[in-house]
Design a protein around this motif. Structure first.
Motif, mmCIF file in Angstrom:
data_model
loop_
_atom_site.group_PDB
_atom_site.id
_atom_site.type_symbol
_atom_site.label_atom_id
_atom_site.label_comp_id
_atom_site.label_asym_id
_atom_site.label_seq_id
_atom_site.Cartn_x
_atom_site.Cartn_y
_atom_site.Cartn_z
ATOM 1 N N LEU A 93 59.351 52.804 43.180
ATOM 2 C CA LEU A 93 58.272 52.238 42.367
ATOM 3 C C LEU A 93 58.844 51.184 41.426
ATOM 4 C CD1 LEU A 93 56.411 55.541 41.410
ATOM 5 C CD2 LEU A 93 55.907 54.003 43.313
ATOM 6 N N LEU A 94 58.056 50.166 41.123
ATOM 7 C CA LEU A 94 58.493 49.150 40.161
ATOM 8 C C LEU A 94 58.262 49.685 38.752
ATOM 9 C CD1 LEU A 94 57.212 45.858 41.826
ATOM 10 C CD2 LEU A 94 59.466 46.915 41.946
ATOM 11 N N PRO A 95 59.330 49.777 37.953
ATOM 12 C CA PRO A 95 59.243 50.490 36.666
ATOM 13 C C PRO A 95 58.316 49.856 35.642
ATOM 14 C CG PRO A 95 61.351 49.352 36.857
ATOM 15 C CD PRO A 95 60.689 49.273 38.210
ATOM 16 N N ASN A 96 58.093 48.557 35.726
ATOM 17 C CA ASN A 96 57.269 47.880 34.730
ATOM 18 C C ASN A 96 55.794 47.843 35.089
ATOM 19 O OD1 ASN A 96 59.503 47.266 33.072
ATOM 20 N ND2 ASN A 96 59.972 45.457 34.301
ATOM 21 N N LEU A 97 55.455 48.407 36.245
ATOM 22 C CA LEU A 97 54.060 48.432 36.680
ATOM 23 C C LEU A 97 53.487 49.834 36.535
ATOM 24 C CD1 LEU A 97 54.126 46.282 39.955
ATOM 25 C CD2 LEU A 97 53.772 45.535 37.600
ATOM 26 N N THR A 98 52.203 49.919 36.280
ATOM 27 C CA THR A 98 51.523 51.212 36.226
ATOM 28 C C THR A 98 51.371 51.785 37.631
ATOM 29 O OG1 THR A 98 49.328 50.245 36.466
ATOM 30 C CG2 THR A 98 50.207 50.445 34.217
ATOM 31 N N ALA A 99 50.954 53.034 37.695
ATOM 32 C CA ALA A 99 50.690 53.648 39.004
ATOM 33 C C ALA A 99 49.676 52.813 39.785
ATOM 34 C CB ALA A 99 50.167 55.070 38.808
ATOM 35 N N LEU A 100 48.618 52.392 39.112
ATOM 36 C CA LEU A 100 47.593 51.580 39.767
ATOM 37 C C LEU A 100 48.181 50.286 40.311
ATOM 38 C CD1 LEU A 100 44.475 51.416 40.285
ATOM 39 C CD2 LEU A 100 44.358 50.043 38.201
ATOM 40 N N GLU A 101 48.988 49.613 39.501
ATOM 41 C CA GLU A 101 49.566 48.333 39.908
ATOM 42 C C GLU A 101 50.569 48.501 41.048
ATOM 43 O OE1 GLU A 101 49.221 46.105 35.550
ATOM 44 O OE2 GLU A 101 50.969 47.338 36.029
ATOM 45 N N ASN A 102 51.336 49.594 41.039
ATOM 46 C CA ASN A 102 52.259 49.859 42.144
ATOM 47 C C ASN A 102 51.515 50.049 43.457
ATOM 48 O OD1 ASN A 102 55.361 50.282 41.779
ATOM 49 N ND2 ASN A 102 54.499 51.020 39.849
ATOM 50 N N VAL A 103 50.405 50.759 43.399
ATOM 51 C CA VAL A 103 49.631 51.012 44.617
ATOM 52 C C VAL A 103 48.927 49.744 45.093
ATOM 53 C CG1 VAL A 103 47.705 52.344 45.579
ATOM 54 C CG2 VAL A 103 49.358 53.456 44.068
ATOM 55 N N GLU A 104 48.625 48.852 44.172
ATOM 56 C CA GLU A 104 47.950 47.603 44.528
ATOM 57 C C GLU A 104 48.850 46.643 45.308
ATOM 58 O OE1 GLU A 104 45.264 45.477 41.759
ATOM 59 O OE2 GLU A 104 45.864 47.023 40.328
ATOM 60 N N LEU A 105 50.167 46.780 45.181
ATOM 61 C CA LEU A 105 51.080 45.778 45.734
ATOM 62 C C LEU A 105 50.862 45.471 47.222
ATOM 63 C CD1 LEU A 105 54.508 46.404 43.979
ATOM 64 C CD2 LEU A 105 53.069 44.376 43.851
ATOM 65 N N PRO A 106 50.839 46.483 48.107
ATOM 66 C CA PRO A 106 50.635 46.147 49.528
ATOM 67 C C PRO A 106 49.296 45.484 49.796
ATOM 68 C CG PRO A 106 50.502 48.521 49.176
ATOM 69 C CD PRO A 106 51.029 47.928 47.910
ATOM 70 N N LEU A 107 48.311 45.762 48.943
ATOM 71 C CA LEU A 107 46.999 45.137 49.098
ATOM 72 C C LEU A 107 47.040 43.675 48.664
ATOM 73 C CD1 LEU A 107 44.986 48.110 47.585
ATOM 74 C CD2 LEU A 107 45.156 47.524 49.997
ATOM 75 N N LEU A 108 47.885 43.395 47.686
ATOM 76 C CA LEU A 108 48.085 42.004 47.252
ATOM 77 C C LEU A 108 48.647 41.175 48.395
ATOM 78 C CD1 LEU A 108 48.178 39.896 44.934
ATOM 79 C CD2 LEU A 108 50.473 40.759 44.398
ATOM 80 N N TYR A 109 49.619 41.751 49.129
ATOM 81 C CA TYR A 109 50.214 41.040 50.257
ATOM 82 C C TYR A 109 49.214 40.807 51.379
ATOM 83 C CZ TYR A 109 54.532 42.440 47.892
ATOM 84 O OH TYR A 109 55.516 42.641 46.965
ATOM 85 N N ARG A 110 48.197 41.674 51.457
ATOM 86 C CA ARG A 110 47.169 41.516 52.496
ATOM 87 C C ARG A 110 46.079 40.531 52.083
ATOM 88 N NH1 ARG A 110 46.487 45.811 56.184
ATOM 89 N NH2 ARG A 110 44.702 44.636 56.961
ATOM 90 N N GLY A 111 46.131 40.071 50.828
ATOM 91 C CA GLY A 111 45.178 39.057 50.384
ATOM 92 C C GLY A 111 43.870 39.600 49.853
ATOM 93 N N TYR A 112 43.811 40.881 49.494
ATOM 94 C CA TYR A 112 42.586 41.448 48.934
ATOM 95 C C TYR A 112 42.312 40.857 47.548
ATOM 96 C CZ TYR A 112 42.300 45.140 52.487
ATOM 97 O OH TYR A 112 42.162 45.822 53.661
ATOM 98 N N SER A 113 41.048 40.783 47.187
ATOM 99 C CA SER A 113 40.676 40.309 45.854
ATOM 100 C C SER A 113 41.104 41.326 44.804
ATOM 101 C CB SER A 113 39.162 40.099 45.768
ATOM 102 O OG SER A 113 38.488 41.352 45.831
ATOM 103 N N ASN A 114 41.160 40.898 43.554
ATOM 104 C CA ASN A 114 41.578 41.768 42.460
ATOM 105 C C ASN A 114 40.693 43.004 42.375
ATOM 106 O OD1 ASN A 114 43.134 42.327 39.956
ATOM 107 N ND2 ASN A 114 41.145 41.991 38.990
ATOM 108 N N ASN A 115 39.391 42.817 42.446
ATOM 109 C CA ASN A 115 38.462 43.946 42.331
ATOM 110 C C ASN A 115 38.613 44.917 43.495
ATOM 111 O OD1 ASN A 115 37.394 43.045 39.923
ATOM 112 N ND2 ASN A 115 35.644 42.003 40.872
ATOM 113 N N LYS A 116 38.789 44.368 44.706
ATOM 114 C CA LYS A 116 38.930 45.227 45.881
ATOM 115 C C LYS A 116 40.244 46.000 45.818
ATOM 116 C CE LYS A 116 37.408 46.781 49.821
ATOM 117 N NZ LYS A 116 36.213 47.638 49.868
ATOM 118 N N ARG A 117 41.314 45.358 45.358
ATOM 119 C CA ARG A 117 42.605 46.046 45.216
ATOM 120 C C ARG A 117 42.475 47.239 44.284
ATOM 121 N NH1 ARG A 117 44.736 40.848 44.307
ATOM 122 N NH2 ARG A 117 45.298 41.430 42.159
#
Length: 227
Positions: free
Chosen positions: A94-118
């Motif tokens: 896990l990335l230490p400076n990110l919250t649990a939510l933000e860590n889980v969002e990472l692979p969705l960011l790479y897939r191009g999901y919108s912020n709200n959908k992530r």
């Protein structure tokens, strides 16, 4: 779902040839719950890397969902990983400076999901692993078991068909490790194909099929606990 035919992986160390995999033939069906077991040097990590499209075989065939991928490029393998495979690691990663939510969002960011959908998907999978009240906590504010649950949620974020878990309880105490295995079993019961790489016979005996490796070959493959 997964077929390996006479799969070999060879490394050169100076003038020496190292056979990490020496003719693996294996079929894994959708929805199985499997442990790949073996001592250090048996080839289990190499096999995990091949199945997970982190590496390619030197010879033989690897067929995933009816597609031969042994000759795929690095970019093509990365696309397969992102769409079909979720990874769980012993050290959580896990990335230490990110919250649990933000860590889980990472692979969705790479897939191009919108912020709200992530955020919507990340909250959903964190709830699935029982961490809906810890989504804004950073890894340092979570127990080892909670961190592993975050990593499981991250693996689930892209809704992969296959979950590869590399020693998922190795950094946990026995009670917390049992909770993680129970969670993986629940995911399997809900349709995920779960493949655990482990040296721990107790963990392996929680699965429905045990594949024992030795010296880069399959020593045994059984649907009964034999360890």
């Amino acid at each position: 779902m997964i077929t390996l035919e006479d799969a070999k992986k060879v490394y050169m160390m100076g003038d020496n040839i190292i056979k990490a995999l020496d003719g693996i033939t294996l079929n894994i069906e959708e929805g199985e719950f499997i442990a790949i077991v073996g001592p250090s040097g048996s080839g289990k990590s190499t096999l995990m890397n091949i199945i997970g499209c982190l590496d390619i075989i030197s010879s033989g065939k690897y067929i995933l969902d009816n597609i031969e991928i042994e000759n795929y490029s690095s970019n093509e393998l990365a696309d397969i990983r992102n769409k079909k495979i979720g990874f769980i690691f012993q050290q959580f990663n896990l990335l230490p400076n990110l919250t649990a939510l933000e860590n889980v969002e990472l692979p969705l960011l790479y897939r191009g999901y919108s912020n709200n959908k992530r955020k919507e998907i990340a909250k959903e999978v964190l709830k699935e692993v029982g961490l809906q009240d810890r989504i804004h906590h950073k890894p340092s504010e979570l127990s080892g078991g909670q961190q592993q649950r975050v990593s499981i949620a991250r693996a689930l974020a892209n809704n992969p068909a296959i979950i590869l878990a590399d020693e998922p309880t190795g950094a946990l105490d026995s009670k917390t490790g049992e909770e993680v295995i129970n969670l993986l079993r629940k995911l399997n019961e809900n349709g995920k194909t779960i493949i655990i790489i482990t040296h721990d016979s107790k963990i392996a005996n929680n699965t429905n099929r045990i594949i024992m490796l030795k010296d880069g070959t399959i020593e045994s493959d059984t649907k009964e606990s034999v360890l």
